[in-house]
Design an enzyme around this catalytic site. Structure first.
Site, PDB file in Angstrom:
ATOM      1  N   GLU A  35      -7.437 -10.259  -6.639  1.00 28.55           N
ATOM      2  CA  GLU A  35      -8.592  -9.345  -6.747  1.00 28.55           C
ATOM      3  C   GLU A  35      -8.843  -8.950  -8.196  1.00 28.55           C
ATOM      4  O   GLU A  35      -9.976  -8.937  -8.673  1.00 28.55           O
ATOM      5  CB  GLU A  35      -8.343  -8.078  -5.924  1.00 28.55           C
ATOM      6  CG  GLU A  35      -8.299  -8.318  -4.433  1.00 28.55           C
ATOM      7  CD  GLU A  35      -7.767  -7.077  -3.710  1.00 28.55           C
ATOM      8  OE1 GLU A  35      -8.575  -6.209  -3.379  1.00 28.55           O
ATOM      9  OE2 GLU A  35      -6.546  -6.980  -3.503  1.00 28.55           O
TER      10      GLU A  35
ATOM     11  N   LYS B  19       1.003  -3.316   4.897  1.00 29.93           N
ATOM     12  CA  LYS B  19       0.098  -4.079   4.034  1.00 29.93           C
ATOM     13  C   LYS B  19       0.799  -4.922   2.985  1.00 29.93           C
ATOM     14  O   LYS B  19       1.802  -4.537   2.408  1.00 29.93           O
ATOM     15  CB  LYS B  19      -0.838  -3.110   3.298  1.00 29.93           C
ATOM     16  CG  LYS B  19      -1.768  -2.373   4.224  1.00 29.93           C
ATOM     17  CD  LYS B  19      -3.077  -3.075   4.380  1.00 29.93           C
ATOM     18  CE  LYS B  19      -3.980  -2.722   3.232  1.00 29.93           C
ATOM     19  NZ  LYS B  19      -5.291  -3.338   3.401  1.00 29.93           N
TER      20      LYS B  19
ATOM     21  N   SER C 151       0.852  -1.187   0.000  1.00 31.43           N
ATOM     22  CA  SER C 151       0.000   0.000   0.000  1.00 31.43           C
ATOM     23  C   SER C 151       0.886   1.234   0.000  1.00 31.43           C
ATOM     24  O   SER C 151       1.968   1.233   0.592  1.00 31.43           O
ATOM     25  CB  SER C 151      -0.879  -0.010   1.249  1.00 31.43           C
ATOM     26  OG  SER C 151      -1.301   1.306   1.552  1.00 31.43           O
TER      27      SER C 151
END
Ligand code: ARG
Length: 466
Positions: free
Chosen positions: A296, A289, A283
């Site tokens: 996804e 992260k 991130s």
């Protein structure tokens, strides 16, 4: 791509005015159909060879055409080919350049042929090559799933129904479920290929031709399985594209389900998997992260492939026989599907090969959900307690253990016997998670013997594939 040339179109005999510039760019399909240049050249070479064998052109003319077509291929592949928008599509561009190179024989190439059967042939060859690639990628993915399953025959995790913990299963069993899906996808693609590999050449515009063509020769030269049965069907059938995109839609649906599991498993609250660095991203603001972006994105791209399928179905639904220009719109949905399906399969295989499974976290999760409750109910039923009563007794024991914050296996025999006098010391072996898995040796079940057989069958299947 160049524009602005002002010479007569190949079809321009009866025209005296020029095409409006906006119409020229609107009707031009080069932006996507130039990807079929190799199929167009192969198809034209096969057609020329057949024309010569049938005595329609001379052997020298065939030779000139073959050499000229190879020169065109070289120009395209080296990037020196001048793609011209005013020549509409890949077919006219190649024929025009060929005629510049070889002269009169180039003008004979289109004898007995229409762009309608030509485009159908080229597209069939292109779709066939793509489906072959998917089939190879699907075999690769099944291979990785089988390999990872082999490593995790004794890693247990909660199997779910309603996404609630249900019964323990081996990770191998879970992965092999996906192996079965992708094997079916592979078989479906191969089955579709039999209908894709049919040559429409000889159907001409729609009615066939008066020239003494031999469609079987063209099909044989191109390694296709057969020829068209009806000329009008041959030039207007796009089932083969739709079947391809449907196969692709199922592949993406299966991939998307697997992505969903990986995304959930990667959440630290599950912590079942560690994403490989090569298949995850960070991130820009939250330093801790590690995001499952690849999974996804693949889940997201599934939607566009479904969109391609609906586009094609809608494109075809109102078309009278035979060819209609609407059908030029058949290429982009397929290309989009191919550009999504082929890399998605390869990426999933790569990601799965490197996915780190956390056996300890999976094991811990077993304890949380009373995954051995069915074992207790089945144990009582085997002792003659009617199953409905056994179910009820077990439910009460679960509620009791839940109140104490422990698993069924952590209760004492005395505690368990408060719910049924039929419970004996041997119940603890029954409640054991390993045993719960091991005893499910029904063919196809999660027991190790069954998993061994599943793996053997898939390994044998993989070894028979080209
Ligand atoms: N570019 C066209 C297509 O993709 C080729 C066929 C055009 N045929 C015709 N009669 N206008 O469908």
């Amino acid at each position: 791509m160049s524009t602005g040339k002002k010479e007569k179109k190949l079809w321009g005999g009866r025209f005296s005015g020029d095409t409006a510039p906006l119409v020229e760019s609107y009707t031009c399909s080069l932006g996507f159909d130039s990807r079929m240049y190799a199929q167009d050249i192969d198809g034209s070479k096969a057609h020329a060879a057949m024309l010569a064998r049938q005595g329609i052109i001379s052997d020298a003319e065939r030779e000139a055409l073959h050499q000229g077509l190879e020169q065109v291929r070289g120009e395209i592949e080296s990037g020196t080919f001048d793609w011209r928008q005013d020549l509409e599509d890949v077919h006219m561009n190649i024929e025009h350049r060929l005629t510049e190179i070889v002269g009169t024989p180039g003008q004979k190439l289109h004898t007995g042929r229409s762009r309608n059967d030509q485009v159908a042939l080229d597209f069939r060859l292109f779709v066939a090559a793509c489906l072959e690639e998917w089939a190879g990628n699907l075999r690769g993915l099944v291979g990785v799933l089988v390999q990872r399953a082999g490593e995790h025959q004794d890693s247990l995790l909660p199997g779910c129904t309603h996404f609630q913990p249900a019964q323990p299963v081996s990770l191998a069993q879970h992965l092999l479920a996906y192996a079965q899906m992708f094997r079916r996808d592979h078989d479906r693609v191969r089955d579709a290929l039999a209908r894709v590999r049919v040559s429409p050449l000889g159907a001409a515009a729609l009615a066939g031709t008066t020239h003494p063509l031999d469609p079987g020769q063209v099909a044989a030269t191109l390694g296709l399985g057969g020829t068209f049965a009806n000329s009008m069907d041959a030039v207007s059938d796009r089932d083969f594209v739709l079947e391809g995109v449907f196969c692709g839609s199922l592949v993406m649906m299966h991939l998307s389900r697997l992505c969903e599991e990986i995304i959930i498993w990667a959440n630290p609250q599950f912590g079942f998997v560690r994403l490989p660095d090569a298949y995850s991203t960070g991130s820009s603001i939250m330093p801790q992260k590690k995001n499952p972006d690849v999974a996804e994105l693949m889940r997201g791209k599934t939607g566009r492939v479904y969109g391609d399928l609906v586009s094609l179905l809608t494109l075809m639904k109102g078309l009278p026989l035979a060819y209609n220009r609407d059908m030029q719109e058949d290429k982009e949905p397929f290309l989009d599907t191919h550009d999504t399906v082929a890399p998605s399969l390869a990426i999933m295989a790569g990601m799965l090969a490197e996915l780190g499974f956390n056996r300890e976290r999976m094991r811990l999760a077993l304890k949380a959900g009373f995954l051995n409750a069915t074992e207790l109910a089945d144990y009582l039923a085997a002792k003659g307690v009617p199953f409905r009563q056994a179910h009820h007794i077990t439910g009460a024991a679960v509620a009791f253990a839940e109140g104490r914050g422990v698993g069924l296996e952590d209760l004492s025999l005395a505690d368990l016997q408060r719910f049924s006098g039929d419970i004996g010391e041997e119940v603890f072996a029954v409640l054991d998670y390993e045993n719960a898995v091991a005893r499910r040796h029904v063919p196809g079940g999660t027991g190790p013997a069954s998993v061994d057989r599943q793996i053997e069958t898939l390994v044998a299947w993989l070894s028979t594939q080209p």
